[in-house]
Design a protein around this motif. Structure first.
Motif, PDB file in Angstrom:
ATOM      1  N   ASP A 160      81.376  -7.041   1.558  1.00  0.00           N
ATOM      2  CA  ASP A 160      82.771  -6.636   1.428  1.00  0.00           C
ATOM      3  C   ASP A 160      83.232  -6.864  -0.002  1.00  0.00           C
ATOM      4  O   ASP A 160      82.622  -7.637  -0.751  1.00  0.00           O
ATOM      5  N   VAL A 161      84.276  -6.170  -0.412  1.00  0.00           N
ATOM      6  CA  VAL A 161      84.947  -6.444  -1.676  1.00  0.00           C
ATOM      7  C   VAL A 161      86.446  -6.545  -1.406  1.00  0.00           C
ATOM      8  O   VAL A 161      86.946  -6.033  -0.395  1.00  0.00           O
ATOM      9  N   MET A 162      87.148  -7.205  -2.329  1.00  0.00           N
ATOM     10  CA  MET A 162      88.600  -7.344  -2.244  1.00  0.00           C
ATOM     11  C   MET A 162      89.219  -6.466  -3.327  1.00  0.00           C
ATOM     12  O   MET A 162      88.770  -6.482  -4.489  1.00  0.00           O
ATOM     13  N   MET A 163      90.222  -5.683  -2.965  1.00  0.00           N
ATOM     14  CA  MET A 163      90.760  -4.697  -3.894  1.00  0.00           C
ATOM     15  C   MET A 163      92.272  -4.577  -3.763  1.00  0.00           C
ATOM     16  O   MET A 163      92.828  -4.750  -2.674  1.00  0.00           O
ATOM     17  N   PRO A 164      92.968  -4.297  -4.883  1.00  0.00           N
ATOM     18  CA  PRO A 164      94.417  -4.084  -4.810  1.00  0.00           C
ATOM     19  C   PRO A 164      94.726  -2.704  -4.236  1.00  0.00           C
ATOM     20  O   PRO A 164      94.104  -1.709  -4.637  1.00  0.00           O
ATOM     21  N   VAL A 165      95.681  -2.644  -3.346  1.00  0.00           N
ATOM     22  CA  VAL A 165      96.114  -1.372  -2.761  1.00  0.00           C
ATOM     23  C   VAL A 165      97.626  -1.356  -2.648  1.00  0.00           C
ATOM     24  O   VAL A 165      98.283  -2.405  -2.621  1.00  0.00           O
ATOM     25  N   CYS A 166      98.172  -0.156  -2.556  1.00  0.00           N
ATOM     26  CA  CYS A 166      99.621  -0.006  -2.401  1.00  0.00           C
ATOM     27  C   CYS A 166      99.902   1.384  -1.856  1.00  0.00           C
ATOM     28  O   CYS A 166      98.999   2.219  -1.732  1.00  0.00           O
ATOM     29  N   SER A 167     101.140   1.647  -1.581  1.00  0.00           N
ATOM     30  CA  SER A 167     101.547   2.989  -1.177  1.00  0.00           C
ATOM     31  C   SER A 167     101.553   3.905  -2.395  1.00  0.00           C
ATOM     32  O   SER A 167     101.928   3.492  -3.496  1.00  0.00           O
ATOM     33  N   SER A 168     101.172   5.142  -2.181  1.00  0.00           N
ATOM     34  CA  SER A 168     101.192   6.107  -3.289  1.00  0.00           C
ATOM     35  C   SER A 168     102.614   6.337  -3.795  1.00  0.00           C
ATOM     36  O   SER A 168     102.799   6.795  -4.930  1.00  0.00           O
ATOM     37  N   ARG A 169     103.598   5.995  -2.975  1.00  0.00           N
ATOM     38  CA  ARG A 169     104.992   6.191  -3.379  1.00  0.00           C
ATOM     39  C   ARG A 169     105.376   5.330  -4.569  1.00  0.00           C
ATOM     40  O   ARG A 169     106.359   5.618  -5.257  1.00  0.00           O
ATOM     41  N   LEU A 170     104.607   4.254  -4.820  1.00  0.00           N
ATOM     42  CA  LEU A 170     104.925   3.397  -5.960  1.00  0.00           C
ATOM     43  C   LEU A 170     104.523   4.036  -7.285  1.00  0.00           C
ATOM     44  O   LEU A 170     104.999   3.617  -8.347  1.00  0.00           O
ATOM     45  N   GLY A 171     103.637   4.999  -7.247  1.00  0.00           N
ATOM     46  CA  GLY A 171     103.247   5.713  -8.456  1.00  0.00           C
ATOM     47  C   GLY A 171     102.476   4.888  -9.460  1.00  0.00           C
ATOM     48  O   GLY A 171     102.529   5.164 -10.668  1.00  0.00           O
ATOM     49  N   LEU A 172     101.717   3.886  -9.019  1.00  0.00           N
ATOM     50  CA  LEU A 172     100.952   3.049  -9.940  1.00  0.00           C
ATOM     51  C   LEU A 172      99.645   3.747 -10.317  1.00  0.00           C
ATOM     52  O   LEU A 172      98.946   4.294  -9.460  1.00  0.00           O
ATOM     53  N   SER A 173      99.307   3.698 -11.593  1.00  0.00           N
ATOM     54  CA  SER A 173      98.043   4.287 -12.042  1.00  0.00           C
ATOM     55  C   SER A 173      97.412   3.520 -13.192  1.00  0.00           C
ATOM     56  O   SER A 173      96.198   3.630 -13.412  1.00  0.00           O
ATOM     57  N   HIS A 174      98.186   2.755 -13.943  1.00  0.00           N
ATOM     58  CA  HIS A 174      97.675   1.997 -15.075  1.00  0.00           C
ATOM     59  C   HIS A 174      97.902   0.511 -14.847  1.00  0.00           C
ATOM     60  O   HIS A 174      98.854   0.101 -14.167  1.00  0.00           O
ATOM     61  N   LEU A 175      97.035  -0.297 -15.448  1.00  0.00           N
ATOM     62  CA  LEU A 175      97.173  -1.746 -15.300  1.00  0.00           C
ATOM     63  C   LEU A 175      98.554  -2.232 -15.715  1.00  0.00           C
ATOM     64  O   LEU A 175      99.129  -3.138 -15.095  1.00  0.00           O
ATOM     65  N   GLU A 176      99.098  -1.635 -16.766  1.00  0.00           N
ATOM     66  CA  GLU A 176     100.412  -2.072 -17.264  1.00  0.00           C
ATOM     67  C   GLU A 176     101.504  -1.882 -16.211  1.00  0.00           C
ATOM     68  O   GLU A 176     102.525  -2.571 -16.256  1.00  0.00           O
ATOM     69  N   ASP A 177     101.279  -0.976 -15.245  1.00  0.00           N
ATOM     70  CA  ASP A 177     102.283  -0.745 -14.197  1.00  0.00           C
ATOM     71  C   ASP A 177     102.497  -1.979 -13.333  1.00  0.00           C
ATOM     72  O   ASP A 177     103.561  -2.140 -12.715  1.00  0.00           O
ATOM     73  N   LEU A 178     101.486  -2.854 -13.310  1.00  0.00           N
ATOM     74  CA  LEU A 178     101.604  -4.059 -12.474  1.00  0.00           C
ATOM     75  C   LEU A 178     102.665  -5.027 -12.987  1.00  0.00           C
ATOM     76  O   LEU A 178     103.158  -5.872 -12.246  1.00  0.00           O
ATOM     77  N   ARG A 179     103.015  -4.903 -14.261  1.00  0.00           N
ATOM     78  CA  ARG A 179     104.019  -5.809 -14.813  1.00  0.00           C
ATOM     79  C   ARG A 179     105.379  -5.620 -14.140  1.00  0.00           C
ATOM     80  O   ARG A 179     106.214  -6.528 -14.133  1.00  0.00           O
ATOM     81  N   HIS A 180     105.586  -4.446 -13.580  1.00  0.00           N
ATOM     82  CA  HIS A 180     106.873  -4.138 -12.961  1.00  0.00           C
ATOM     83  C   HIS A 180     106.767  -3.980 -11.440  1.00  0.00           C
ATOM     84  O   HIS A 180     107.724  -3.551 -10.805  1.00  0.00           O
ATOM     85  N   ALA A 181     105.613  -4.313 -10.893  1.00  0.00           N
ATOM     86  CA  ALA A 181     105.399  -4.151  -9.447  1.00  0.00           C
ATOM     87  C   ALA A 181     105.586  -5.488  -8.726  1.00  0.00           C
ATOM     88  O   ALA A 181     105.390  -6.565  -9.309  1.00  0.00           O
ATOM     89  N   ASN A 182     105.939  -5.396  -7.458  1.00  0.00           N
ATOM     90  CA  ASN A 182     106.034  -6.596  -6.622  1.00  0.00           C
ATOM     91  C   ASN A 182     104.634  -6.964  -6.136  1.00  0.00           C
ATOM     92  O   ASN A 182     103.952  -6.157  -5.503  1.00  0.00           O
ATOM     93  N   LEU A 183     104.190  -8.170  -6.452  1.00  0.00           N
ATOM     94  CA  LEU A 183     102.872  -8.632  -6.029  1.00  0.00           C
ATOM     95  C   LEU A 183     102.991  -9.291  -4.656  1.00  0.00           C
ATOM     96  O   LEU A 183     103.802 -10.198  -4.454  1.00  0.00           O
ATOM     97  N   ILE A 184     102.175  -8.833  -3.704  1.00  0.00           N
ATOM     98  CA  ILE A 184     102.176  -9.390  -2.350  1.00  0.00           C
ATOM     99  C   ILE A 184     101.067 -10.423  -2.242  1.00  0.00           C
ATOM    100  O   ILE A 184      99.919 -10.153  -2.606  1.00  0.00           O
TER     101      ILE A 184
END
Length: 299
Positions: A164-188
Protein backbone atom coordinates in the motif's frame (compact mmCIF):
# COMPACT_ATOMS: atom_id res chain seq x y z
CA UNK A 1 -35.85 -54.95 -1.02
CA UNK A 2 -39.51 -55.35 -1.96
CA UNK A 3 -40.93 -51.93 -1.03
CA UNK A 4 -44.48 -53.19 -1.65
CA UNK A 5 -44.22 -55.10 1.66
CA UNK A 6 -43.45 -51.96 3.67
CA UNK A 7 -46.42 -50.55 5.60
CA UNK A 8 -47.64 -47.10 4.50
CA UNK A 9 -45.21 -44.41 5.69
CA UNK A 10 -48.01 -42.20 7.07
CA UNK A 11 -49.20 -45.12 9.23
CA UNK A 12 -45.68 -45.81 10.51
CA UNK A 13 -45.21 -42.11 11.27
CA UNK A 14 -48.41 -42.07 13.34
CA UNK A 15 -47.54 -45.35 15.07
CA UNK A 16 -44.05 -44.09 16.06
CA UNK A 17 -45.56 -40.95 17.60
CA UNK A 18 -48.23 -42.88 19.56
CA UNK A 19 -45.74 -45.47 20.81
CA UNK A 20 -43.22 -42.80 21.83
CA UNK A 21 -45.79 -40.59 23.57
CA UNK A 22 -48.09 -43.42 24.83
CA UNK A 23 -50.98 -41.16 23.88
CA UNK A 24 -53.14 -40.61 20.81
CA UNK A 25 -53.78 -37.01 21.82
CA UNK A 26 -50.09 -36.18 22.35
CA UNK A 27 -49.15 -37.90 19.08
CA UNK A 28 -51.79 -35.90 17.23
CA UNK A 29 -50.39 -32.67 18.69
CA UNK A 30 -46.83 -33.61 17.63
CA UNK A 31 -47.93 -34.31 14.07
CA UNK A 32 -50.40 -31.39 13.86
CA UNK A 33 -53.37 -33.64 13.06
CA UNK A 34 -56.49 -34.74 14.94
CA UNK A 35 -56.63 -37.76 17.29
CA UNK A 36 -59.21 -39.23 14.88
CA UNK A 37 -56.66 -39.07 12.05
CA UNK A 38 -54.09 -40.81 14.25
CA UNK A 39 -56.60 -43.54 15.15
CA UNK A 40 -57.37 -44.04 11.44
CA UNK A 41 -53.66 -44.51 10.64
CA UNK A 42 -53.20 -47.05 13.45
CA UNK A 43 -56.18 -49.04 12.20
CA UNK A 44 -54.71 -48.91 8.68
CA UNK A 45 -51.38 -50.21 9.99
CA UNK A 46 -52.97 -53.05 11.96
CA UNK A 47 -55.10 -54.05 8.97
CA UNK A 48 -52.04 -54.07 6.75
CA UNK A 49 -50.01 -56.11 9.26
CA UNK A 50 -52.87 -58.41 10.17
CA UNK A 51 -52.10 -58.04 13.89
CA UNK A 52 -52.54 -55.64 16.78
CA UNK A 53 -49.67 -53.31 17.56
CA UNK A 54 -51.33 -51.36 20.39
CA UNK A 55 -53.51 -52.20 23.33
CA UNK A 56 -55.89 -49.35 24.14
CA UNK A 57 -57.73 -48.78 27.37
CA UNK A 58 -59.43 -45.70 28.83
CA UNK A 59 -56.34 -45.13 30.99
CA UNK A 60 -53.36 -46.07 28.81
CA UNK A 61 -51.96 -46.99 25.42
CA UNK A 62 -49.42 -49.82 25.50
CA UNK A 63 -47.47 -51.77 22.91
CA UNK A 64 -48.23 -55.40 22.19
CA UNK A 65 -45.16 -57.68 21.90
CA UNK A 66 -45.45 -57.43 18.13
CA UNK A 67 -45.90 -53.67 18.39
CA UNK A 68 -42.78 -53.37 20.56
CA UNK A 69 -40.69 -55.18 17.93
CA UNK A 70 -42.11 -52.97 15.18
CA UNK A 71 -41.52 -49.78 17.24
CA UNK A 72 -37.86 -50.62 17.84
CA UNK A 73 -37.33 -51.04 14.09
CA UNK A 74 -39.30 -47.92 13.15
CA UNK A 75 -37.61 -45.73 15.79
CA UNK A 76 -34.17 -46.92 14.69
CA UNK A 77 -34.99 -46.32 11.02
CA UNK A 78 -36.41 -42.84 11.57
CA UNK A 79 -33.48 -41.99 13.83
CA UNK A 80 -30.94 -43.02 11.19
CA UNK A 81 -32.80 -41.07 8.49
CA UNK A 82 -32.78 -38.00 10.74
CA UNK A 83 -29.04 -38.29 11.42
CA UNK A 84 -28.15 -38.71 7.75
CA UNK A 85 -30.45 -35.85 6.69
CA UNK A 86 -28.92 -33.56 9.32
CA UNK A 87 -25.42 -34.39 8.11
CA UNK A 88 -26.32 -33.81 4.46
CA UNK A 89 -27.98 -30.50 5.28
CA UNK A 90 -24.94 -29.44 7.29
CA UNK A 91 -22.70 -30.26 4.32
CA UNK A 92 -24.75 -28.09 1.95
CA UNK A 93 -25.78 -25.26 4.29
CA UNK A 94 -23.66 -22.08 4.31
CA UNK A 95 -20.90 -22.30 6.91
CA UNK A 96 -20.54 -19.31 9.20
CA UNK A 97 -17.14 -17.61 8.97
CA UNK A 98 -16.30 -14.52 11.01
CA UNK A 99 -13.84 -12.10 9.41
CA UNK A 100 -12.27 -9.30 11.41
CA UNK A 101 -10.68 -6.10 10.15
CA UNK A 102 -10.48 -2.39 10.82
CA UNK A 103 -13.43 -0.05 10.47
CA UNK A 104 -11.58 1.71 7.65
CA UNK A 105 -10.98 -1.43 5.58
CA UNK A 106 -14.47 -2.83 6.05
CA UNK A 107 -16.17 0.50 5.32
CA UNK A 108 -14.03 1.72 2.42
CA UNK A 109 -13.14 -1.52 0.66
CA UNK A 110 -15.05 -4.65 1.69
CA UNK A 111 -18.63 -3.50 2.27
CA UNK A 112 -18.98 -2.13 -1.31
CA UNK A 113 -17.90 -5.59 -2.55
CA UNK A 114 -19.78 -7.77 -0.07
CA UNK A 115 -22.50 -8.82 -2.53
CA UNK A 116 -19.86 -9.81 -5.07
CA UNK A 117 -18.08 -11.89 -2.44
CA UNK A 118 -21.27 -13.64 -1.35
CA UNK A 119 -22.21 -14.48 -4.92
CA UNK A 120 -18.72 -15.85 -5.54
CA UNK A 121 -18.69 -17.96 -2.35
CA UNK A 122 -22.34 -18.85 -1.57
CA UNK A 123 -21.30 -21.67 0.77
CA UNK A 124 -20.09 -19.11 3.33
CA UNK A 125 -22.31 -17.18 5.72
CA UNK A 126 -19.84 -14.34 6.25
CA UNK A 127 -20.03 -12.35 9.48
CA UNK A 128 -18.00 -9.14 9.79
CA UNK A 129 -16.23 -8.17 13.00
CA UNK A 130 -14.89 -4.62 13.39
CA UNK A 131 -11.78 -4.07 15.46
CA UNK A 132 -8.85 -1.69 15.20
CA UNK A 133 -6.65 -4.10 17.16
CA UNK A 134 -5.41 -7.54 16.16
CA UNK A 135 -7.99 -9.96 17.58
CA UNK A 136 -7.16 -13.50 18.65
CA UNK A 137 -8.21 -15.97 15.95
CA UNK A 138 -9.60 -19.44 16.60
CA UNK A 139 -11.87 -22.01 15.03
CA UNK A 140 -15.48 -21.41 16.02
CA UNK A 141 -14.72 -17.80 16.97
CA UNK A 142 -13.08 -15.22 14.75
CA UNK A 143 -11.49 -17.48 12.16
CA UNK A 144 -9.99 -14.97 9.71
CA UNK A 145 -8.90 -11.35 9.39
CA UNK A 146 -7.48 -8.79 7.01
CA UNK A 147 -4.47 -7.26 8.76
CA UNK A 148 -2.42 -4.22 7.86
CA UNK A 149 1.26 -4.29 8.70
CA UNK A 150 4.64 -5.61 7.74
CA UNK A 151 4.19 -9.09 9.18
CA UNK A 152 4.90 -11.77 10.06
CA UNK A 153 2.01 -12.11 12.46
CA UNK A 154 2.62 -14.63 15.26
CA UNK A 155 0.15 -17.38 16.02
CA UNK A 156 -1.72 -17.28 12.68
CA UNK A 157 -1.35 -18.47 9.10
CA UNK A 158 -0.65 -15.38 6.99
CA UNK A 159 -0.94 -14.75 3.23
CA UNK A 160 0.43 -11.54 1.70
CA UNK A 161 -2.11 -9.70 -0.47
CA UNK A 162 -0.65 -6.36 -1.56
CA UNK A 163 1.51 -3.41 -0.64
CA UNK A 164 0.00 0.00 0.00
CA UNK A 165 0.99 3.65 -0.29
CA UNK A 166 -0.33 6.76 1.47
CA UNK A 167 -1.31 9.68 -0.75
CA UNK A 168 -2.93 13.13 -0.48
CA UNK A 169 -6.40 13.36 -2.00
CA UNK A 170 -9.15 15.94 -2.16
CA UNK A 171 -12.25 16.89 -4.08
CA UNK A 172 -11.65 18.19 -7.57
CA UNK A 173 -13.76 21.19 -6.57
CA UNK A 174 -10.78 22.55 -4.62
CA UNK A 175 -8.85 23.01 -7.86
CA UNK A 176 -5.47 21.97 -6.42
CA UNK A 177 -2.74 21.14 -8.92
CA UNK A 178 0.55 22.59 -7.64
CA UNK A 179 2.39 22.05 -4.37
CA UNK A 180 2.13 25.77 -3.60
CA UNK A 181 -1.68 25.38 -3.54
CA UNK A 182 -1.35 23.51 -0.26
CA UNK A 183 -0.34 26.71 1.50
CA UNK A 184 -3.94 27.88 1.23
CA UNK A 185 -5.69 24.52 1.66
CA UNK A 186 -7.23 23.04 4.79
CA UNK A 187 -5.12 20.06 5.90
CA UNK A 188 -7.16 17.15 7.29
CA UNK A 189 -5.51 15.08 10.03
CA UNK A 190 -6.40 11.55 11.16
CA UNK A 191 -5.69 11.13 14.86
CA UNK A 192 -4.68 7.92 16.60
CA UNK A 193 -3.33 6.28 13.45
CA UNK A 194 -0.53 3.87 14.40
CA UNK A 195 0.19 2.28 11.02
CA UNK A 196 2.31 2.65 9.02
CA UNK A 197 5.45 3.80 10.81
CA UNK A 198 6.50 6.58 10.62
CA UNK A 199 3.03 8.06 10.91
CA UNK A 200 1.92 9.34 7.46
CA UNK A 201 1.18 12.89 8.57
CA UNK A 202 1.52 16.21 6.83
CA UNK A 203 4.90 17.07 8.34
CA UNK A 204 6.41 13.87 6.95
CA UNK A 205 4.77 14.34 3.55
CA UNK A 206 5.84 18.01 3.16
CA UNK A 207 9.41 17.06 4.00
CA UNK A 208 9.39 14.32 1.35
CA UNK A 209 7.81 16.67 -1.19
CA UNK A 210 10.28 19.47 -0.43
CA UNK A 211 7.50 21.87 0.52
CA UNK A 212 8.44 24.35 3.25
CA UNK A 213 6.64 27.12 5.08
CA UNK A 214 3.41 25.15 5.61
CA UNK A 215 1.86 25.01 9.07
CA UNK A 216 1.46 21.22 9.17
CA UNK A 217 -0.26 21.31 12.58
CA UNK A 218 -3.13 23.48 11.37
CA UNK A 219 -6.35 22.12 9.91
CA UNK A 220 -9.25 19.81 10.76
CA UNK A 221 -8.85 16.70 12.88
CA UNK A 222 -10.88 13.49 12.75
CA UNK A 223 -10.73 10.35 14.91
CA UNK A 224 -10.68 7.89 11.99
CA UNK A 225 -10.12 7.69 8.26
CA UNK A 226 -13.77 7.07 7.46
CA UNK A 227 -14.79 10.54 8.70
CA UNK A 228 -11.67 12.18 7.32
CA UNK A 229 -12.20 10.80 3.81
CA UNK A 230 -15.87 11.80 3.88
CA UNK A 231 -14.78 15.33 4.79
CA UNK A 232 -12.38 15.35 1.84
CA UNK A 233 -15.14 14.13 -0.51
CA UNK A 234 -17.32 16.97 0.77
CA UNK A 235 -14.62 19.44 -0.28
CA UNK A 236 -13.51 20.33 3.24
CA UNK A 237 -9.78 19.83 2.68
CA UNK A 238 -6.95 17.48 1.75
CA UNK A 239 -6.26 14.19 3.54
CA UNK A 240 -3.44 11.63 3.39
CA UNK A 241 -4.89 8.13 3.29
CA UNK A 242 -4.38 4.58 2.00
CA UNK A 243 -4.51 4.22 -1.78
CA UNK A 244 -6.19 0.81 -1.39
CA UNK A 245 -8.97 2.31 0.70
CA UNK A 246 -9.33 5.30 -1.65
CA UNK A 247 -9.55 3.20 -4.83
CA UNK A 248 -13.33 3.33 -5.25
CA UNK A 249 -13.62 7.05 -4.49
CA UNK A 250 -10.81 7.82 -6.96
CA UNK A 251 -12.35 5.60 -9.66
CA UNK A 252 -15.72 7.29 -9.19
CA UNK A 253 -14.22 10.78 -9.40
CA UNK A 254 -15.25 11.64 -5.86
CA UNK A 255 -11.61 12.31 -5.06
CA UNK A 256 -8.52 13.22 -7.06
CA UNK A 257 -4.82 12.83 -6.29
CA UNK A 258 -3.33 16.16 -7.39
CA UNK A 259 0.25 15.47 -6.25
CA UNK A 260 2.68 12.73 -7.27
CA UNK A 261 4.55 12.49 -3.95
CA UNK A 262 3.53 9.45 -1.87
CA UNK A 263 4.54 7.93 1.44
CA UNK A 264 5.28 4.25 1.98
CA UNK A 265 2.43 2.31 3.47
CA UNK A 266 2.28 -1.12 5.02
CA UNK A 267 0.86 -4.28 3.43
CA UNK A 268 -2.47 -6.08 3.54
CA UNK A 269 -2.51 -9.72 4.58
CA UNK A 270 -5.18 -12.41 4.81
CA UNK A 271 -4.67 -14.27 8.09
CA UNK A 272 -6.54 -17.19 9.63
CA UNK A 273 -6.42 -19.31 12.75
CA UNK A 274 -3.92 -22.16 12.81
CA UNK A 275 -5.68 -25.40 11.89
CA UNK A 276 -8.41 -23.91 9.66
CA UNK A 277 -6.21 -22.86 6.73
CA UNK A 278 -7.06 -26.00 4.70
CA UNK A 279 -10.83 -25.81 5.21
CA UNK A 280 -12.67 -25.30 1.92
CA UNK A 281 -14.50 -22.20 3.14
CA UNK A 282 -11.33 -20.52 4.45
CA UNK A 283 -9.38 -21.46 1.31
CA UNK A 284 -12.15 -20.02 -0.90
CA UNK A 285 -12.23 -16.80 1.12
CA UNK A 286 -8.44 -16.46 0.94
CA UNK A 287 -8.47 -17.03 -2.83
CA UNK A 288 -11.19 -14.41 -3.30
CA UNK A 289 -9.11 -11.78 -1.49
CA UNK A 290 -6.01 -12.79 -3.46
CA UNK A 291 -7.95 -12.30 -6.70
CA UNK A 292 -9.64 -9.03 -5.76
CA UNK A 293 -7.06 -7.35 -3.54
CA UNK A 294 -3.81 -9.19 -4.14
CA UNK A 295 -0.82 -8.37 -6.37
CA UNK A 296 -1.43 -4.63 -6.58
CA UNK A 297 1.41 -2.39 -7.62
CA UNK A 298 1.67 0.44 -5.08
CA UNK A 299 3.65 2.70 -7.39
Amino acid sequence: MNRSRLPPLSALWAFEAVARRASFKAAAKDLSVTPTAISHQIKLLEAYMGLRVLDRSPRAVTLTPQGKALYEAVAAGFGEIERVAARLLADTAPRTVTLSSTTAFLSHWLVPRIDTLRRAIPMIDLRLHTSNIAEDLRSGGIEAAIRYGRGPFPGVVSTFLCDDVMMPVCSSRLGLSHLEDLRHANLIHIEGRNRPTPEPGWSHWCTRAGLTGVDTDAGSRFPDSLLAVQAAIAGQGVVIASRVLLADALAAGLLVAPFSEQLAGDAYHFVCAVGVETRNDIASLREWFQTNLGSRDPA
